[in-house]
Design an enzyme around this catalytic site. Structure first.
Site, PDB file in Angstrom:
ATOM      1  N   LYS A 103       0.857  -1.181   0.000  1.00 17.67           N
ATOM      2  CA  LYS A 103       0.000   0.000   0.000  1.00 17.67           C
ATOM      3  C   LYS A 103       0.888   1.224   0.000  1.00 17.67           C
ATOM      4  O   LYS A 103       2.005   1.191   0.524  1.00 17.67           O
ATOM      5  CB  LYS A 103      -0.877   0.030   1.260  1.00 17.67           C
ATOM      6  CG  LYS A 103      -2.104   0.895   1.113  1.00 17.67           C
ATOM      7  CD  LYS A 103      -3.222   0.149   0.404  1.00 17.67           C
ATOM      8  CE  LYS A 103      -4.437   0.998   0.178  1.00 17.67           C
ATOM      9  NZ  LYS A 103      -5.591   0.202  -0.276  1.00 17.67           N
ATOM     10  N   ASP A 143      -6.499   4.152  -5.149  1.00 23.70           N
ATOM     11  CA  ASP A 143      -7.184   4.057  -3.862  1.00 23.70           C
ATOM     12  C   ASP A 143      -7.900   5.393  -3.691  1.00 23.70           C
ATOM     13  O   ASP A 143      -8.205   6.052  -4.689  1.00 23.70           O
ATOM     14  CB  ASP A 143      -6.158   3.782  -2.742  1.00 23.70           C
ATOM     15  CG  ASP A 143      -6.814   3.404  -1.425  1.00 23.70           C
ATOM     16  OD1 ASP A 143      -7.352   2.298  -1.333  1.00 23.70           O
ATOM     17  OD2 ASP A 143      -6.818   4.226  -0.478  1.00 23.70           O
TER      18      ASP A 143
END
Ligand code: NAD
Length: 408
Positions: A103, A143
């Site tokens: 991430k 995201d």
């Protein structure tokens, strides 16, 4: 405010105890493989240089290249990125796709940047991390507040730096740029496959089942349409300003046309207006949080009337609420399983890019369904084996899979 990484480590510990995880493997899994914290200087339109902070956490790649989105948000922090990369590892392993957990993020309110500033920031971020990413190493994706266009800039910058084409370095690209057919509805479609399996296990019939959905964006909107097509009665739906409720079932076409025309759900005939908090407590069979994190908390968990919660949003239930729901016998299909259709089709995008193939939407969905069905059934069996809630079962199954590939 709870530290998300501490929460992630608590979940790891819970799963480790249940499955008797080797203590060396447990120790390895308590930290990401690698964390990058980078400065991202950007020449702003007024000529000044502003320095942003970016991160990329590569949690574990035992099952395949690190995979996970890049978030642009003011609240991005190193601990948040680490936790999200851990949960990506769990999600990919739950559905058994050949991807690890990663991430990234930049601390920025990107709505305040011009398009040029946004592009320069995105390219500079790639210049700071490019040696550690690539289709065989780490595959980022969009995201919060990152888009297919931003993914296109990042891929372009990466390819300039490495000097060759590598479309699989990043997913979530526009279709014309190597994105996958079927990605748009993939998350909801995966949620529907999982919900169908649960209905079979519990001997329930769609046409006797009332559903309330919080959120009507990409995930909630498709979820409503796809579940309605299966015969479920969608009785409540909401956006950020509030929702509509009709115990006899909503006319979805009318709801979506109204929202499109007015921009909100207020002022519709034949429905009751409900707040987002009220929607969660309606007398329904299935509740589908599809908007924000931390919606079901210790404040409202004892008031939820649904017997089933299908977590399409990431992190909609706090750990304290989870305990209450579990004690009340409410079945929670956890986010790492319910919404994993999205990352699965991202993995398909990567696979198509790497193999230089192009799959039709029908092919994509035909490959998605068995993955979601198998994952559901494995989590269900693990739940029965250890007598734990589905969330813990998913963590146990996922960590078993990752651990089996770690040599100590
Ligand atoms: P989106 O931006 O398309 O839609 C979000 C929806 O939530 C909108 O209807 C918005 O009005 C509503 N909303 C915003 N604030 C709200 C609030 N305070 N209360 C109630 N509703 C509110 O986002 P999305 O892509 O549909 O994602 C929704 C959730 O699903 C997020 O938690 C996301 O992380 C998760 N998720 C999305 C995907 C994907 O493929 N899009 C994949 C996995 C998980």
């Amino acid at each position: 405010m709870q530290n998300p990484f501490e929460n992630a480590l608590k979940q790891l510990e819970k799963a480790a105890n249940i499955m008797n995880l080797d203590k060396n493997v447990h120790a390895i899994l308590k930290q990401p493989d690698r964390v990058m914290a980078v400065s991202v200087p950007v020449k702003m339109d007024n000529g000044e240089v502003k320095v942003f902070t970016g991160f990329r956490s590569q949690y574990n790649d035992a099952l395949g290249p690190y995979k996970g989105g890049i978030r642009y948000h003011e609240n991005v922090s190193l601990d948040e990125v680490k936790a999200l990369s851990f949960w990506m590892m769990v999600k990919c392993a739950t559905v058994n796709i050949p991807m690890g957990g990663g991430k990234g993020g930049i601390i920025v309110d990107s709505k305040k940047l011009s398009e040029g500033e946004l592009e320069r920031m995105s390219r500079e971020y790639v210049r700071k991390i490019w040696r550690e990413i690539g289709s065989d190493k780490d595959v980022p994706a969009p995201d919060m507040y990152t888009t297919p266009k931003i993914m296109g800039w990042m891929r372009d910058e990466f390819e300039k730096l490495v000097g060759h084409s590598d479309p699989g370095v990043i997913t979530g690209k526009a279709i014309a740029d190597g994105g996958s057919e079927g990605r748009e509805q993939a998350t909801a479609q995966g949620g529907v496959y999982v919900t169908r399996e649960l209905m079979k296990k519990l001997n329930l019939k769609a046409n006797e089942t009332k559903v309330a959905i919080q959120g009507m964006g990409n995930v909630g909107g498709f979820m409503a349409k796809l579940l309605a097509a299966d015969g479920f009665k969608i009785v409540a739906l909401s956006d950020s300003k509030g929702g509509v409720y009709n115990p006899d079932g909503l006319d979805l076409d009318k709801v979506f046309v109204h929202k499109e025309k007015i921009g909100s759900l207020s002022g519709m005939d034949g429905v009751q207006n409900v707040s987002n908090a009220e929607l969660l407590e309606l007398p329904v069979d299935i509740l589908v949080p599809s908007a924000m994190e931390n919606q079901i908390t210790s404040d409202n968990a004892d008031k939820i009337k649904a017997k089933i919660i299908v977590e399409m949003a990431n992190g909609p239930t706090t750990p304290e609420a989870d305990e209450v729901l579990s004690a009340r016998g409410i079945v929670v299909v956890p986010d790492v399983l319910a919404n994993a259709g999205g990352v699965t089709v991202s993995c398909f995008e990567w696979e198509q890019n790497v193999k230089d193939q192009k799959w039709s939407e029908a092919e994509v969905l035909a490959k998605l369904e068995p993955i979601m069905v198998n994952a559901f059934n494995e989590v269900w069996e693990t739940k029965d084996k250890y007598s734990v809630p589905m969330r813990t079962a998913a963590f146990v199954k996922a960590i078993e899979r990752v651990a089996s590939k770690i040599k100590v």
